[in-house]
Scaffold this motif. Structure first.
Motif, short mmCIF file in Angstrom:
data_model
loop_
_atom_site.label_atom_id
_atom_site.label_comp_id
_atom_site.label_asym_id
_atom_site.label_seq_id
_atom_site.Cartn_x
_atom_site.Cartn_y
_atom_site.Cartn_z
N ARG A 45 -9.85 -0.90 0.93
CA ARG A 45 -9.40 -1.40 -0.36
C ARG A 45 -9.33 -2.93 -0.39
O ARG A 45 -9.21 -3.53 -1.46
CB ARG A 45 -8.01 -0.82 -0.68
CG ARG A 45 -8.03 0.66 -1.00
CD ARG A 45 -6.66 1.32 -0.86
NE ARG A 45 -5.59 0.71 -1.62
CZ ARG A 45 -5.26 1.05 -2.88
NH1 ARG A 45 -5.95 1.99 -3.50
NH2 ARG A 45 -4.25 0.46 -3.49
N PRO A 69 -2.79 0.81 -7.96
CA PRO A 69 -2.93 2.26 -7.85
C PRO A 69 -4.40 2.68 -7.79
O PRO A 69 -5.27 1.94 -8.26
CB PRO A 69 -2.24 2.77 -9.13
CG PRO A 69 -2.36 1.65 -10.10
CD PRO A 69 -2.28 0.38 -9.27
N PRO A 70 -4.64 3.86 -7.20
CA PRO A 70 -3.67 4.78 -6.60
C PRO A 70 -3.29 4.33 -5.20
O PRO A 70 -4.14 3.81 -4.46
CB PRO A 70 -4.43 6.11 -6.56
CG PRO A 70 -5.87 5.69 -6.41
CD PRO A 70 -6.02 4.42 -7.21
N ALA A 71 -2.05 4.55 -4.83
CA ALA A 71 -1.61 4.19 -3.48
C ALA A 71 -2.17 5.18 -2.48
O ALA A 71 -2.23 6.38 -2.75
CB ALA A 71 -0.08 4.20 -3.42
N PRO A 72 -2.61 4.69 -1.31
CA PRO A 72 -3.07 5.62 -0.27
C PRO A 72 -1.95 6.57 0.14
O PRO A 72 -0.76 6.25 -0.01
CB PRO A 72 -3.45 4.69 0.89
CG PRO A 72 -3.67 3.36 0.27
CD PRO A 72 -2.71 3.30 -0.88
N ASP A 73 -2.31 7.72 0.66
CA ASP A 73 -1.34 8.71 1.10
C ASP A 73 -0.51 8.12 2.25
O ASP A 73 -1.04 7.81 3.32
CB ASP A 73 -2.06 9.97 1.56
CG ASP A 73 -1.10 11.11 1.91
OD1 ASP A 73 0.12 10.85 1.99
OD2 ASP A 73 -1.58 12.24 2.08
N GLU A 132 0.82 -1.20 0.00
CA GLU A 132 0.00 0.00 0.00
C GLU A 132 0.86 1.27 0.00
O GLU A 132 0.36 2.36 0.24
CB GLU A 132 -0.96 -0.01 1.19
CG GLU A 132 -2.00 -1.11 1.13
CD GLU A 132 -3.07 -0.90 0.07
OE1 GLU A 132 -2.85 -0.10 -0.86
OE2 GLU A 132 -4.13 -1.54 0.14
N ASP A 133 2.14 1.10 -0.23
CA ASP A 133 3.01 2.24 -0.52
C ASP A 133 4.17 1.73 -1.37
O ASP A 133 4.47 0.54 -1.41
CB ASP A 133 3.49 2.95 0.75
CG ASP A 133 4.32 2.04 1.65
OD1 ASP A 133 5.27 1.40 1.16
OD2 ASP A 133 4.03 1.99 2.85
N TYR A 134 4.82 2.66 -2.08
CA TYR A 134 5.86 2.26 -3.02
C TYR A 134 7.13 1.78 -2.31
O TYR A 134 7.86 0.94 -2.85
CB TYR A 134 6.18 3.42 -3.98
CG TYR A 134 5.09 3.61 -5.01
CD1 TYR A 134 5.03 2.80 -6.13
CD2 TYR A 134 4.10 4.57 -4.83
CE1 TYR A 134 4.01 2.94 -7.07
CE2 TYR A 134 3.08 4.72 -5.76
CZ TYR A 134 3.04 3.90 -6.89
OH TYR A 134 2.03 4.05 -7.80
N ASN A 193 -9.57 4.33 4.87
CA ASN A 193 -9.17 4.36 3.46
C ASN A 193 -8.25 3.20 3.12
O ASN A 193 -8.32 2.62 2.03
CB ASN A 193 -8.48 5.67 3.13
CG ASN A 193 -9.42 6.87 3.25
OD1 ASN A 193 -10.64 6.71 3.26
ND2 ASN A 193 -8.86 8.06 3.34
#
Length: 264
Positions: A76, A54-58, A34-36, A72
């Motif tokens: 997903r 994508p899109p990845a959560p903030d 959930e993040d790069y 959020n």
């Protein structure tokens, strides 16, 4: 079959990785990052075992339980699971704040659509029913979304689609700080007549509110536990401390053994 983890890297993810490796399920594992940073970390050491949808959560948004960021992040999950089912794979999802005491796959007996665990702490008889429990005070069951096994059937896909619908109908707000688990329960309740559901045995898959709070029960059922969920407690460090206090933290013990990810 796919073994699915969703989230960000960390020692809890490392604990799950060690269980997969020791039980020889590591080749079935897919980490949905959930993040790069997590995506690159996993694939650099274990190529092909992580994807990001994508899109990845903030990544800067807080993920404290009950926060909008947490909602959020977890909301997903049914979409990710549905993607895998649509590809024709059975899938087992579990949260990373769990400890595996034995191989759970022998417990996934029969040809049911969806398998799950109860989040209630009341002790059940060893031969309890495997049907969906009756609704509680809020009009719905209290099934945990921490461990779910599904076959790629129309029934399982229906539950995931209904879960997505329920999340859209019950968005997070400052007044109602929801999470994805009530929506999962509504999805189960509203599709139960159309789907073959299976409640896993409590003694093998206890909730943390039972295992860590009722030591009499733990001793009476010693040797029967398979996956223990470290819930009913929030906070990353608090969970690790509780694992350590109960002798269930194995990351350090197995760090010297070969592992595809090393220490995350």
């Amino acid at each position: 079959m796919a073994r699915l983890h969703i989230g960000r890297g960390g020692p809890l993810c490392g604990q799950e990785r060690d269980f997969d490796r020791l039980l020889k399920h590591q080749d079935k594992v897919l980490v949905i990052a959930e993040d790069y940073a997590t995506l690159f970390a996993v694939n650099s050491r274990w190529p092909g075992h992580s994807v990001l949808v994508p899109p990845a959560p903030d990544a800067q948004v807080a993920h404290k339980f009950g926060s909008q960021g947490f909602f959020n992040f977890t909301s997903r999950r049914p979409s990710h699971l549905l993607y895998i089912l649509e590809l024709g794979y059975s899938v087992m999802y579990n949260d990373v704040d769990t400890v595996w005491m034995a191989d759970p796959f022998p417990y996934l007996e029969g040809d049911h659509d969806v398998y799950f665990t109860d989040d209630m702490t009341a002790v059940k008889p060893l031969n309890h029913s495997h049907d969906l429990p009756p609704p509680g005070k809020k009009g719905r069951t209290y099934i945990c979304s921490c461990m779910i096994f599904m076959r790629p059937t129309d029934g399982a896909k229906l539950v995931m689609k209904k879960w997505i619908e329920e999340l859209q109908a019950q968005p997070w707000s400052n007044v109602k700080k929801s999470n994805d688990q009530p929506a999962f329960n509504w999805a189960l309740n509203r599709t139960s007549a159309q789907v073959d559901l299976y409640l896993l045995p409590q003694v093998a898959f206890p909730t943390g509110g039972l295992y860590f709070k009722n030591q009499t029960w733990v001793q009476e059922t010693k040797g029967l536990h398979v996956i223990i969920h470290n819930n009913y407690i929030t906070g990353f460090e608090q969970k690790i401390k509780l694992f350590r206090d109960f002798g269930l933290w194995f990351v350090d013990d197995y760090a010297v053994l070969e592992s595809p990810l090393g220490r995350i």
